[in-house]
Write a protein that holds these residues in place. Structure first.
Motif, short mmCIF file in Angstrom:
data_model
loop_
_atom_site.label_atom_id
_atom_site.label_comp_id
_atom_site.label_asym_id
_atom_site.label_seq_id
_atom_site.Cartn_x
_atom_site.Cartn_y
_atom_site.Cartn_z
N SER A 157 -2.50 61.07 21.87
CA SER A 157 -2.38 61.85 20.62
C SER A 157 -0.93 62.01 20.13
O SER A 157 -0.71 62.22 18.94
CB SER A 157 -2.95 63.25 20.83
N PHE A 158 0.04 61.94 21.05
CA PHE A 158 1.42 62.24 20.64
C PHE A 158 2.38 61.07 20.77
O PHE A 158 3.57 61.25 20.92
CB PHE A 158 1.94 63.44 21.47
N THR A 170 -0.54 72.09 19.58
CA THR A 170 -1.74 72.90 19.81
C THR A 170 -2.80 72.08 20.56
O THR A 170 -2.72 70.85 20.62
CB THR A 170 -2.37 73.34 18.47
N VAL A 171 -3.79 72.79 21.09
CA VAL A 171 -4.90 72.13 21.79
C VAL A 171 -5.63 71.20 20.81
O VAL A 171 -5.97 70.07 21.15
CB VAL A 171 -5.87 73.19 22.36
N ILE A 188 -6.83 64.66 26.97
CA ILE A 188 -5.53 65.25 27.35
C ILE A 188 -4.82 64.32 28.34
O ILE A 188 -3.60 64.09 28.22
CB ILE A 188 -5.71 66.66 27.96
N ASP A 189 -5.57 63.77 29.29
CA ASP A 189 -4.96 62.85 30.26
C ASP A 189 -4.37 61.61 29.56
O ASP A 189 -3.42 61.01 30.07
CB ASP A 189 -6.00 62.39 31.29
N SER A 190 -4.94 61.24 28.44
CA SER A 190 -4.37 60.11 27.68
C SER A 190 -3.06 60.52 27.02
O SER A 190 -2.10 59.75 26.98
CB SER A 190 -5.33 59.64 26.59
N ALA A 191 -3.03 61.74 26.51
CA ALA A 191 -1.81 62.21 25.83
C ALA A 191 -0.65 62.35 26.81
O ALA A 191 0.51 62.16 26.43
CB ALA A 191 -2.10 63.55 25.13
N ASP A 313 -7.40 76.22 27.86
CA ASP A 313 -7.68 77.65 27.69
C ASP A 313 -6.55 78.38 26.97
O ASP A 313 -6.58 79.61 26.85
CB ASP A 313 -7.83 78.33 29.07
N GLY A 314 -5.53 77.64 26.58
CA GLY A 314 -4.41 78.27 25.85
C GLY A 314 -3.46 79.05 26.74
O GLY A 314 -2.67 79.86 26.25
#
Ligand code: NAD
Ligand code: MG
Length: 354
Positions: A157-158, A170-171, A188-191, A313-314
């Protein structure tokens, strides 16, 4: 077919392929998504159903329901099906992989965490990977001396995000993957590039004779793997970013029909390749070390699962995920893992230490 993790991204794609080929589903298992599971029960009429959250039993429309991990393992043993698709996410999928193999079943493995944490104790000859890169490597492999296997990463994503702003993402932004639609943990693991680190370990266990493994970014996720042969030739696998192709091969003996439209290279125009840099993906700093000490996969996985859950969960920031994983890795660098019991004990110890 036995399908574990039926309500997730891989689970849904597996059911689409099973439906197309009229493959019977003997057992459907899910974590807690009762609504989707009930829809699948009505449509696929499995003999058995399993749910990990015991409190949800009364909400499931079926007469043979198994609750929790122990009962799931019993349900797998009751089944006559020879193939298990394990699409559970995380360490929670490990026992199912082990039990299925003990029962002599073939495992179509999406749950890469099984190999990441316990590859040394798993017989990979009975495993077909449901991962686009490893499917691509299997597709390419020939009986010729191999110099190196490379897999590609999207960059997540980034990949184009300003580095100095990564601490504040942000999530929602993190879950917005450019090429693939997947479950939240793997997104998330990809990011963070941890997914690619895991896939290198997965490749190491699946192709034990190969000495060198590496990864690079291909931004469109069209090229999934490259094999460099000793003779100087390289071959690559191209296909659309859609898991139905690896899944079809994992659950069928022969695939002769079109699963995806072919890649149109002229329409694409070009592909873009990038190296994976440690400044954007700090986890990459341990790549060489972990490939030489793959038993440390359980350390990275446990720390990562806890940190990713906290991020979702922030409770912590995006960059904290990598920091926590690397801190834990340093603490456990010299740990010995010589049995499956050690794997379970270490996983538990690391989770408790957070
Ligand atoms: P997902 O989050 O969409 O689905 C996970 C599934 O596991 C759901 O059905 C959920 O109910 C179930 N589950 C969760 N916790 C459970 C538990 N404790 N016990 C039993 N079931 C539980 O995830 P996904 O994207 O489908 O990924 C599943 C696995 O496949 C992961 O290991 C992932 O790394 C791997 N994988 C996914 C993709 C992809 O394109 N999505 C590609 C390659 C590999
Ligand atoms: Mg993959």
């Amino acid at each position: 077919l036995i399908l574990l993790g039926s309500t997730g991204s891989i689970g849904l794609n597996t059911l689409a392929i099973a439906e197309r080929y009229a493959i019977d589903i003997e057992l459907l298992s899910a974590g807690k998504n009762v609504e989707v599971l009930n829809g699948q029960i009505a449509r696929f009429k499995p003999k058995y159903v399993a749910i990990s959250d015991k409190r949800l039993k009364s909400k499931i429309n079926h007469t043979r329901i198994f609750c929790g991990e122990e009962e799931l393992l019993e349900a797998i043993a009751l089944c006559k099906s020879e193939t298990v698709v394990n699409a559970i996410v995380g360490f929670a999928g490990l026992r199912s992989t082990i039990r299925s193999l003990e029962l002599g079943k073939k495992v179509a493995l999406a749950n890469k965490e099984s190999l990441v944490v316990a590859g040394a104790f798993i017989d990979t000859t009975q495993i077909t990977p449901i991962d686009s890169e490893h499917f691509a490597l299997s597709y390419l492999v020939q009986d010729k001396p191999i110099k190196k296997m490379s897999i590609t990463a999207s960059g997540g994503s980034f990949r184009d995000y300003p580095l100095e702003k990564l601490g504040d993402v942000t999530v929602k932004e993190a879950l917005n993957h450019p090429n693939w639609s997947m479950g939240s943990k793997i997104t998330i693991d990809s990011a963070t590039m941890t997914n690619k680190l895991f896939e290198l370990l997965e490749a190491k266990w699946l192709f034990p004779k190969v000495q060198h493994f590496d990864a690079f970014i291909e931004t469109q996720s069209i090229m999934h793997a490259v094999i460099d042969f000793v003779d100087g030739s390289s071959t690559t696998h191209l296909a659309g970013a859609d898991m139905k192709l690896p899944i079809a091969y994992a659950i069928k003996d022969a695939v002769e029909e079109p699963i995806l439209p072919p890649v149109d290279l002229v329409a694409l125009g070009s592909l873009e390749f990038r190296a994976i840099c440690e400044d954007r993906y700090p986890i990459w700093a341990i790549k060489e070390h972990i490939l030489e000490h793959p038993h440390l996969g359980v350390v990275v996985n446990a720390a990562n699962e806890v940190a990713v859950a906290q991020f979702l969960d922030g409770k912590i920031g995006f960059l904290d995920i990598g920091e926590r994983v690397l801190e834990t890795y340093d603490r456990y660098r010299d740990v010995k893992v010589v049995s499956l019991e050690d794997v379970f004990a270490l996983d538990e110890e690391i989770r408790k230490s957070f």
